[in-house]
Motif scaffolding. Structure first.
Motif, PDB file in Angstrom:
ATOM      1  N   LEU A 176       0.822  -1.208   0.000  1.00 24.35           N
ATOM      2  CA  LEU A 176       0.000   0.000   0.000  1.00 24.35           C
ATOM      3  C   LEU A 176       0.859   1.263   0.000  1.00 24.35           C
ATOM      4  N   LYS A 177       2.017   1.200   0.655  1.00 22.83           N
ATOM      5  CA  LYS A 177       2.937   2.340   0.621  1.00 22.83           C
ATOM      6  C   LYS A 177       3.423   2.568  -0.805  1.00 22.83           C
ATOM      7  N   ASP A 178       3.790   1.493  -1.491  1.00 33.63           N
ATOM      8  CA  ASP A 178       4.237   1.622  -2.882  1.00 33.63           C
ATOM      9  C   ASP A 178       3.116   2.175  -3.764  1.00 33.63           C
ATOM     10  N   LEU A 179       1.889   1.746  -3.499  1.00 28.13           N
ATOM     11  CA  LEU A 179       0.753   2.230  -4.276  1.00 28.13           C
ATOM     12  C   LEU A 179       0.581   3.733  -4.096  1.00 28.13           C
ATOM     13  N   LEU A 180       0.619   4.203  -2.867  1.00 25.69           N
ATOM     14  CA  LEU A 180       0.472   5.632  -2.616  1.00 25.69           C
ATOM     15  C   LEU A 180       1.626   6.431  -3.209  1.00 25.69           C
ATOM     16  N   ASP A 181       2.832   5.867  -3.140  1.00 21.55           N
ATOM     17  CA  ASP A 181       3.989   6.547  -3.739  1.00 21.55           C
ATOM     18  C   ASP A 181       3.800   6.693  -5.246  1.00 21.55           C
ATOM     19  N   ALA A 182       3.268   5.642  -5.881  1.00 22.66           N
ATOM     20  CA  ALA A 182       3.057   5.687  -7.330  1.00 22.66           C
ATOM     21  C   ALA A 182       2.020   6.736  -7.720  1.00 22.66           C
ATOM     22  N   LEU A 183       1.077   7.010  -6.815  1.00 20.04           N
ATOM     23  CA  LEU A 183      -0.011   7.950  -7.113  1.00 20.04           C
ATOM     24  C   LEU A 183       0.260   9.362  -6.600  1.00 20.04           C
ATOM     25  N   LYS A 184       1.378   9.558  -5.939  1.00 20.75           N
ATOM     26  CA  LYS A 184       1.631  10.809  -5.230  1.00 20.75           C
ATOM     27  C   LYS A 184       1.579  12.026  -6.132  1.00 20.75           C
ATOM     28  N   SER A 185       2.093  11.898  -7.362  1.00 19.87           N
ATOM     29  CA  SER A 185       2.135  13.066  -8.249  1.00 19.87           C
ATOM     30  C   SER A 185       0.745  13.550  -8.643  1.00 19.87           C
ATOM     31  N   ALA A 186      -0.272  12.708  -8.469  1.00 19.41           N
ATOM     32  CA  ALA A 186      -1.646  13.095  -8.822  1.00 19.41           C
ATOM     33  C   ALA A 186      -2.525  13.282  -7.598  1.00 19.41           C
ATOM     34  N   GLU A 187      -1.916  13.436  -6.443  1.00 20.48           N
ATOM     35  CA  GLU A 187      -2.713  13.508  -5.212  1.00 20.48           C
ATOM     36  C   GLU A 187      -3.595  14.747  -5.153  1.00 20.48           C
ATOM     37  N   VAL A 188      -3.249  15.768  -5.920  1.00 18.39           N
ATOM     38  CA  VAL A 188      -4.065  16.990  -5.922  1.00 18.39           C
ATOM     39  C   VAL A 188      -5.342  16.826  -6.725  1.00 18.39           C
ATOM     40  N   LEU A 189      -5.514  15.689  -7.387  1.00 19.41           N
ATOM     41  CA  LEU A 189      -6.712  15.470  -8.200  1.00 19.41           C
ATOM     42  C   LEU A 189      -7.980  15.727  -7.407  1.00 19.41           C
ATOM     43  N   SER A 190      -8.891  16.482  -8.004  1.00 27.42           N
ATOM     44  CA  SER A 190     -10.201  16.683  -7.390  1.00 27.42           C
ATOM     45  C   SER A 190     -11.274  16.569  -8.459  1.00 27.42           C
ATOM     46  N   LEU A 191     -12.462  16.149  -8.021  1.00 27.95           N
ATOM     47  CA  LEU A 191     -13.604  15.992  -8.915  1.00 27.95           C
ATOM     48  C   LEU A 191     -14.751  16.828  -8.377  1.00 27.95           C
ATOM     49  N   SER A 192     -15.464  17.470  -9.274  1.00 28.59           N
ATOM     50  CA  SER A 192     -16.658  18.191  -8.848  1.00 28.59           C
ATOM     51  C   SER A 192     -17.739  17.189  -8.464  1.00 28.59           C
ATOM     52  N   SER A 193     -18.707  17.654  -7.725  1.00 32.59           N
ATOM     53  CA  SER A 193     -19.819  16.789  -7.327  1.00 32.59           C
ATOM     54  C   SER A 193     -20.542  16.228  -8.545  1.00 32.59           C
ATOM     55  N   ALA A 194     -20.748  17.055  -9.557  1.00 37.56           N
ATOM     56  CA  ALA A 194     -21.448  16.606 -10.762  1.00 37.56           C
ATOM     57  C   ALA A 194     -20.650  15.539 -11.500  1.00 37.56           C
ATOM     58  N   GLN A 195     -19.339  15.739 -11.583  1.00 37.16           N
ATOM     59  CA  GLN A 195     -18.500  14.739 -12.251  1.00 37.16           C
ATOM     60  C   GLN A 195     -18.543  13.403 -11.510  1.00 37.16           C
ATOM     61  N   LEU A 196     -18.430  13.461 -10.199  1.00 34.63           N
ATOM     62  CA  LEU A 196     -18.442  12.234  -9.412  1.00 34.63           C
ATOM     63  C   LEU A 196     -19.791  11.527  -9.524  1.00 34.63           C
ATOM     64  N   LYS A 197     -20.858  12.300  -9.508  1.00 33.59           N
ATOM     65  CA  LYS A 197     -22.196  11.705  -9.625  1.00 33.59           C
ATOM     66  C   LYS A 197     -22.346  10.973 -10.951  1.00 33.59           C
ATOM     67  N   ASN A 198     -21.911  11.603 -12.032  1.00 38.74           N
ATOM     68  CA  ASN A 198     -21.992  10.962 -13.339  1.00 38.74           C
ATOM     69  C   ASN A 198     -21.124   9.722 -13.415  1.00 38.74           C
ATOM     70  N   LEU A 199     -19.927   9.793 -12.853  1.00 36.16           N
ATOM     71  CA  LEU A 199     -19.044   8.625 -12.844  1.00 36.16           C
ATOM     72  C   LEU A 199     -19.689   7.459 -12.102  1.00 36.16           C
ATOM     73  N   ALA A 200     -20.281   7.744 -10.948  1.00 38.71           N
ATOM     74  CA  ALA A 200     -20.905   6.684 -10.143  1.00 38.71           C
ATOM     75  C   ALA A 200     -22.077   6.052 -10.887  1.00 38.71           C
ATOM     76  N   LYS A 201     -22.925   6.895 -11.470  1.00 37.52           N
ATOM     77  CA  LYS A 201     -24.088   6.362 -12.196  1.00 37.52           C
ATOM     78  C   LYS A 201     -23.661   5.535 -13.403  1.00 37.52           C
ATOM     79  N   ASN A 202     -22.698   6.055 -14.148  1.00 39.42           N
ATOM     80  CA  ASN A 202     -22.242   5.322 -15.322  1.00 39.42           C
ATOM     81  C   ASN A 202     -21.565   4.013 -14.944  1.00 39.42           C
ATOM     82  N   TRP A 203     -20.841   4.029 -13.828  1.00 40.90           N
ATOM     83  CA  TRP A 203     -20.207   2.793 -13.359  1.00 40.90           C
ATOM     84  C   TRP A 203     -21.272   1.759 -12.988  1.00 40.90           C
ATOM     85  N   PHE A 204     -22.342   2.214 -12.362  1.00 41.54           N
ATOM     86  CA  PHE A 204     -23.433   1.301 -12.001  1.00 41.54           C
ATOM     87  C   PHE A 204     -24.048   0.689 -13.258  1.00 41.54           C
ATOM     88  N   HIS A 205     -24.327   1.523 -14.251  1.00 39.50           N
ATOM     89  CA  HIS A 205     -24.899   1.017 -15.503  1.00 39.50           C
ATOM     90  C   HIS A 205     -24.000  -0.056 -16.111  1.00 39.50           C
TER      91      HIS A 205
END
Length: 307
Positions: A176-205
């Motif tokens: 898990l430490k290696d996983l977090l290290d690999a993702l560290k450069s993108a840790e600032v990633l953020s999603l708007s509420s609308a984007q997350l909602k669409n992602l969740a619904k589409n994933w369910f479909h």
């Protein structure tokens, strides 16, 4: 699809009328260009928090694998899996596929071991609830007998869980430490509420299980729908509480998950009791009745979401 109509109705209920009436394709900009707000989700930061929670849950289960600690361990493994599924949907994420596969394999072993213990805890509680509601001599006798057997099984399963945790803890921690290290450069990633909602619904479909004619009511199919609803809930729960529309979506999937879980718990317990006590047992009859009632409630819930 029918599920679209239901989700559109929820949008009308919980979001301003200016929102689109159907899920729009989710456009996720590069993390560095994304402006965060108080309703934004931060998937990699949330993953880091879940990994911290998992470490604490493992430590607590090694000391005392009680009901609360085991439940926290099991649900946290699922939440981490959901975060990895969310990251798979996003552009601009550093390559972590190999680490993710190893992580999911390790978490699956922990989840299954914790699940055995959790199921036994739930089953003992359900039996006690019936014994308290209907304290007849026959039900009391059968309840005590079945609970005694389940308690022994629980002790064995908890011992197996602790052994597995002792074996896997160090390797999983490093992974898990290696996983977090690999993702560290993108840790600032953020999603708007609308984007997350669409992602969740589409994933369910996308992940709803395909069923052949005549198999829609098969227990395995109904259980698979519940599992997809659970992960969709965890995806949507990346949204902070201020993101009301997305949190309401998460709540709708949690309600479906809970309805399906109630049915499945009664079903499995009824099958165990029948094997242990025989079909003539009054307790078995009561458990079967509860299972049928819970199934009817779950199917009604499904009909509202998937008419």
């Amino acid at each position: 699809m029918a599920i679209n109509r239901h989700l559109e109705q929820m949008e009308q209920r919980y979001t301003p009328s200016t929102l689109p009436r159907s899920p729009a394709p989710c456009q996720v900009r590069h993390p560095k260009l994304m402006a965060a707000s108080s309703t934004s989700a931060h998937p990699i930061r949330t993953l880091r928090e879940y990994i911290t929670t998992l470490g604490a849950a493992i430590t607590l289960c090694l000391v005392d694998p009680n009901t609360k600690h085991v439940h926290r361990l099991r649900t946290t493994t699922r939440r981490i899996e959901a975060q990895l599924a969310l990251l798979d949907l996003l552009p601009g994420i550093p390559d972590h596929a190999k680490l993710a596969r190893k992580t999911k394999r390790s978490l699956k072993k922990l989840r299954r071991a914790a699940g055995e213990v959790r199921d036994l805890d739930v089953q003992m509680d359900l039996i006690q609830s019936i014994a308290d509601e209907k304290p007849t001599q026959e039900i009391t006798k059968d309840s005590e007998s079945l609970r005694s057997n389940l308690k022994k099984n629980r002790k064995r399963s908890a011992t197996k869980l602790r052994r597995l945790l002792q074996k896997e803890k160090l390797e999983l921690t490093l992974l898990l430490k290696d996983l977090l290290d690999a993702l560290k450069s993108a840790e600032v990633l953020s999603l708007s509420s609308a984007q997350l909602k669409n992602l969740a619904k589409n994933w369910f479909h996308t992940n709803l299980p395909v069923v052949s004619d005549g198999e829609a009511d098969a227990p395995d199919h109904l259980h698979d729908i519940r599992k997809v609803a659970k992960l969709t809930r965890y995806l949507a729960e990346n949204a902070p509480k201020k993101a009301r529309a997305t949190r309401q979506l998460a709540q709708s999937f949690e309600d479906l998950q809970q309805s399906g879980g109630d049915w499945h718990d009664w079903l499995v317990l009824a099958e165990i009791a029948k094997k242990e006590l025989g079909s003539s047992s009054p307790l078995v009859t009561e458990l079967s009745n509860r299972s049928h009632a819970a199934l009817a409630a779950y199917k009604e819930h499904l009909h509202r979401m998937l008419p």
